[in-house]
Design an enzyme around this catalytic site. Structure first.
Site, PDB file in Angstrom:
ATOM      1  N   GLN A  29       0.820  -1.207   0.000  1.00  0.00           N
ATOM      2  CA  GLN A  29       0.000   0.000   0.000  1.00  0.00           C
ATOM      3  C   GLN A  29       0.862   1.268   0.000  1.00  0.00           C
ATOM      4  OE1 GLN A  29      -2.094  -1.243   3.474  1.00  0.00           O
ATOM      5  NE2 GLN A  29      -0.261  -1.291   4.730  1.00  0.00           N
ATOM      6  N   HIS A  60      -8.545   3.971  19.565  1.00  0.00           N
ATOM      7  CA  HIS A  60      -7.898   2.838  20.249  1.00  0.00           C
ATOM      8  C   HIS A  60      -8.591   2.464  21.558  1.00  0.00           C
ATOM      9  CE1 HIS A  60      -4.331   3.925  17.597  1.00  0.00           C
ATOM     10  NE2 HIS A  60      -4.678   2.705  17.268  1.00  0.00           N
ATOM     11  N   GLU A 104       1.402  -7.919  12.039  1.00  0.00           N
ATOM     12  CA  GLU A 104       1.207  -6.815  11.075  1.00  0.00           C
ATOM     13  C   GLU A 104       1.837  -7.220   9.745  1.00  0.00           C
ATOM     14  OE1 GLU A 104      -0.091  -3.470  10.730  1.00  0.00           O
ATOM     15  OE2 GLU A 104       0.777  -3.822   8.756  1.00  0.00           O
ATOM     16  N   ASP A 159      -7.351  -4.703  14.027  1.00  0.00           N
ATOM     17  CA  ASP A 159      -7.186  -3.268  13.784  1.00  0.00           C
ATOM     18  C   ASP A 159      -6.698  -3.105  12.347  1.00  0.00           C
ATOM     19  OD1 ASP A 159      -6.703  -0.596  13.817  1.00  0.00           O
ATOM     20  OD2 ASP A 159      -5.003  -0.679  15.196  1.00  0.00           O
ATOM     21  N   ASP A 162      -9.768  -0.584   5.817  1.00  0.00           N
ATOM     22  CA  ASP A 162     -11.145  -0.868   5.398  1.00  0.00           C
ATOM     23  C   ASP A 162     -11.259  -2.198   4.642  1.00  0.00           C
ATOM     24  OD1 ASP A 162     -11.836   1.508   6.510  1.00  0.00           O
ATOM     25  OD2 ASP A 162     -11.747   2.643   4.650  1.00  0.00           O
ATOM     26  N   PRO A 166      -5.986  -5.141   0.726  1.00  0.00           N
ATOM     27  CA  PRO A 166      -5.351  -6.228   1.489  1.00  0.00           C
ATOM     28  C   PRO A 166      -6.171  -6.707   2.690  1.00  0.00           C
ATOM     29  CG  PRO A 166      -3.983  -4.208   1.524  1.00  0.00           C
ATOM     30  CD  PRO A 166      -5.153  -3.942   0.639  1.00  0.00           C
TER      31      PRO A 166
END
Ligand code: AG3
Length: 278
Positions: A29, A60, A104, A159, A162, A166
């Site tokens: 991205q 958060h 991540e 988390d 949208d 990915p």
């Protein structure tokens, strides 16, 4: 100069910016970081606002604390995404947590967050070096991780960006099934689920998929600074846990600005027409 995120139907959320700090095209991205006039740094991924430094807690806190306080004893927590470290930071505020694993996919988000954003207070760097005893940071694919780890997590927090690009797979029935399997006998799963007004269809789709898998599904909304609010969150429950009740004693240890545990019931507010569609 300004940065505007355009949502469907020409609805925009914008910030006046003083400078662009960096822009990186990663394998997954485009990542941009700006300095804004009034909200500190602004992190943008593929043109969508991820957070503003002075306001990120409005996202958060409701993402992390309601599920953590509703679970009777959250020891093992899995975070998917959250490369800026804000979610992991909030998870570790809970003394019950023995192990928090964060997966991540994009190491560039972690790098930029460590170098410029620093909302994590050095946590990401310590976790990467293996110097944070309760946290493990894995650069990898959350979808694959979920397939192969049946570690019996107490809480799973997604988390993500949208449900396009990915992150799309993170809103699928198959992913929810793997997540259900990865939870222990009592478990809570939470995901952000988009703008209530502007991504209503995505919210309904995710809700329907979760209903097929979890024992019970709750929805709630929260006004998040920087997003087209109200923003939606979906909670999937496995086993005997009541998400409408939280542990107020444990809540006292937290330093909260936005989510109000003493008014937990106000979370569940949803515009009438959306509630009727759910
Ligand atoms: N996660 C992204 C939430 C989605 C924002 N969407 C949007 N602006 N269209 C936030 C990352 C913060 N840890």
């Amino acid at each position: 100069m300004e940065f505007i995120e355009w949502y469907p139907k020409g609805y925009g959320v914008g910030f006046k910016v003083v400078s662009k700090i960096t822009e990186v095209e990663s394998e997954y991205q485009k990542i941009e970081l700006y300095e804004t006039e009034g909200f500190g740094k602004l992190l943008v991924i593929d043109g969508t606002v991820q957070l503003v430094e002075h306001g990120e807690r409005s996202y958060h806190e409701p993402l992390v604390h309601p599920v953590m306080l509703a679970h009777p004893n959250p020891k093992k927590v899995l975070v998917i995404g959250g490369g800026d470290g804000g979610t992991l930071r909030e998870v570790l505020e809970h003394k019950t947590v023995e192990k928090a694993v964060m997966v991540e996919i994009d190491e560039k988000v972690v790098e930029i967050s460590m170098k410029y954003l620093k909302i994590d207070g050095g946590l990401l760097e310590r976790a990467l070096k293996g110097e944070e005893p309760r946290a493990e940071l894995i650069i990898g694919d959350g979808v694959e991780y979920m397939k192969s780890h049946k570690d019996h997590f107490d809480v799973i927090i997604v988390d993500s960006t949208d449900p396009v690009g990915p992150a799309k797979l993170l809103f699928s029935e198959e992913f929810y099934r793997n997540a259900y399997e990865a939870l222990g006998e009592k478990g809570l799963y939470i995901t952000q689920a988009g703008s209530v007004y502007l991504f209503t269809d995505e919210l309904l789709d995710a809700y329907k998929n979760m209903k097929k898998v979890f024992d019970r599904v709750y929805y709630f909304s929260f006004p998040v600074i920087g997003y087209a609010s109200p923003w939606s969150f979906l909670v999937g429950v496995k086993g005997d846990v009541d998400f409408t009740k939280i542990d107020l004693d444990r809540a006292k240890d937290l330093n909260l600005q936005y989510y109000d545990p003493e008014r937990h019931e106000t979370l569940f507010q949803m515009p009438k027409y959306v509630r009727e569609l759910l």
